[in-house]
Design a protein around this motif. Structure first.
Motif, PDB file in Angstrom:
ATOM      1  N   TRP A  10       0.821  -1.215   0.000  1.00 49.33           N
ATOM      2  CA  TRP A  10       0.000   0.000   0.000  1.00 49.33           C
ATOM      3  C   TRP A  10       0.851   1.260   0.000  1.00 49.33           C
ATOM      4  O   TRP A  10       0.320   2.359  -0.205  1.00 49.33           O
ATOM      5  N   ASP A  77      -8.067  -7.838   0.219  1.00 46.91           N
ATOM      6  CA  ASP A  77      -8.622  -6.517   0.493  1.00 46.91           C
ATOM      7  C   ASP A  77      -9.758  -6.193  -0.468  1.00 46.91           C
ATOM      8  O   ASP A  77     -10.766  -5.591  -0.080  1.00 46.91           O
ATOM      9  N   PHE A 124      -3.691  -4.083   6.333  1.00 42.59           N
ATOM     10  CA  PHE A 124      -4.226  -2.727   6.437  1.00 42.59           C
ATOM     11  C   PHE A 124      -4.405  -2.068   5.075  1.00 42.59           C
ATOM     12  O   PHE A 124      -3.989  -0.938   4.848  1.00 42.59           O
ATOM     13  N   PRO A 126      -7.035  -0.524   2.110  1.00 43.28           N
ATOM     14  CA  PRO A 126      -8.094   0.483   2.291  1.00 43.28           C
ATOM     15  C   PRO A 126      -9.434  -0.101   2.697  1.00 43.28           C
ATOM     16  O   PRO A 126     -10.149   0.490   3.527  1.00 43.28           O
ATOM     17  N   ASN A 127      -9.820  -1.247   2.142  1.00 44.37           N
ATOM     18  CA  ASN A 127     -11.101  -1.835   2.516  1.00 44.37           C
ATOM     19  C   ASN A 127     -11.056  -2.429   3.916  1.00 44.37           C
ATOM     20  O   ASN A 127     -12.031  -2.338   4.669  1.00 44.37           O
ATOM     21  N   GLN A 128      -9.923  -3.030   4.279  1.00 39.44           N
ATOM     22  CA  GLN A 128      -9.789  -3.549   5.638  1.00 39.44           C
ATOM     23  C   GLN A 128      -9.830  -2.410   6.650  1.00 39.44           C
ATOM     24  O   GLN A 128     -10.460  -2.530   7.708  1.00 39.44           O
ATOM     25  N   LEU A 129      -9.187  -1.301   6.327  1.00 38.37           N
ATOM     26  CA  LEU A 129      -9.202  -0.152   7.235  1.00 38.37           C
ATOM     27  C   LEU A 129     -10.612   0.408   7.395  1.00 38.37           C
ATOM     28  O   LEU A 129     -11.008   0.801   8.505  1.00 38.37           O
ATOM     29  N   LEU A 130     -11.378   0.438   6.303  1.00 32.12           N
ATOM     30  CA  LEU A 130     -12.760   0.899   6.404  1.00 32.12           C
ATOM     31  C   LEU A 130     -13.558  -0.017   7.324  1.00 32.12           C
ATOM     32  O   LEU A 130     -14.337   0.456   8.166  1.00 32.12           O
ATOM     33  N   ILE A 132     -12.384  -1.857   9.769  1.00 32.27           N
ATOM     34  CA  ILE A 132     -11.923  -1.602  11.141  1.00 32.27           C
ATOM     35  C   ILE A 132     -12.611  -0.368  11.716  1.00 32.27           C
ATOM     36  O   ILE A 132     -13.115  -0.365  12.844  1.00 32.27           O
ATOM     37  N   GLU A 133     -12.628   0.712  10.936  1.00 37.87           N
ATOM     38  CA  GLU A 133     -13.224   1.962  11.410  1.00 37.87           C
ATOM     39  C   GLU A 133     -14.708   1.791  11.717  1.00 37.87           C
ATOM     40  O   GLU A 133     -15.187   2.196  12.780  1.00 37.87           O
TER      41      GLU A 133
END
Length: 248
Positions: A10, A77, A124, A126-130, A132-133
């Protein structure tokens, strides 16, 4: 020993700052890999096969995706992005977690190869981070971040463990060429013998009284999920509880 030259996928720019526009994109490569893995399994999604799918040279793909691990990270992801977490947290934590659970299970069933590449170390993307959030945001108002992580881990363990067994069973039934009901019918004489022996009272109780094994996979999943959500509810302060009427 850690690789001093390692750069997270990333953090790698998709195209150089200067020079001609790349002929392909990571998204094209990732989508082709997913199509192949969905149809034939993850082992079929080689760089050579992906290159043939999009009309490229196999070695040229390494300019876009440096390694097999990077490819897996991109694929995982990408499919995480299929889980709809729009509008979360909505204020109804139980509805939010139910929607997430249904979405995660559906994604695994669409892409059963994910069971072979699911990894403990997150990348981590972008889709995994979304996820998580949005997912940790659902319980953030009720518990500490450590309690939050523990409860979400319990939920994920249930979902992934259940759907992993579902995928494995479906694969085994395909291998032996029987449906689940046909397999149960074939097993009946031996099960009947065990029950009549009187040696296995708990096994007999399961055979004679248990309702769970006779439910559809959807109903089994939902029943188990409700028990997990009950456990989460017990860990929340009273302002995080829901009424009995809103659980169904």
């Amino acid at each position: 020993m850690a690789d001093a030259e390692y750069v997270n996928i990333w953090m790698r720019p998709e195209r150089p700052a200067y020079g001609p526009k790349p002929a392909y994109s990571r998204a094209q490569i990732t989508e082709a890999a997913i199509r192949i893995a969905d149809a034939e399994g993850m082992e079929a999604a080689t760089m050579r096969r992906i290159a043939a799918e999009i009309g490229a040279g196999a070695m040229s793909l390494y300019r876009y995706v440096p390694s097999r691990d990077n490819l897996v990270e991109l694929m995982a992801d990408r499919v995480m992005g299929e889980i709809d977490v729009t509008g979360m947290p909505s204020g109804d934590w139980r509805a939010d977690l139910t929607r997430y659970a249904d979405g995660l299970r559906a994604m695994w069933l669409r892409h059963p190869w994910i069971a072979t590449v699911q990894r403990s170390l997150p990348s981590f993307g972008p889709n995994q981070l979304l996820l998580i959030e949005r997912l940790t945001g659902v319980l953030d108002a009720f518990v500490s971040i450590d309690e939050n992580l523990g409860l979400i881990a319990m939920l994920n363990s249930y979902i992934e463990g259940t759907v992993r067994e579902e995928i494995s069973s479906a694969k085994e039934f395909r291998r032996i060429g029987l449906s689940e009901s046909e397999w149960m019918a074939r097993s009946y004489p031996y099960v009947d013998q065990l029950v009549k022996s009187g040696k296995y009272p708990m096994f007999t109780k399961i055979v004679m009284e248990a309702r769970q094994p006779h439910l559809s996979r959807d109903d089994q999943f939902r029943n188990g999920l409700q028990r997990i959500l009950d456990c989460i509810a017990a860990a929340l302060p009273s302002n995080g509880r829901v009424s009995e009427g809103s659980r169904d």
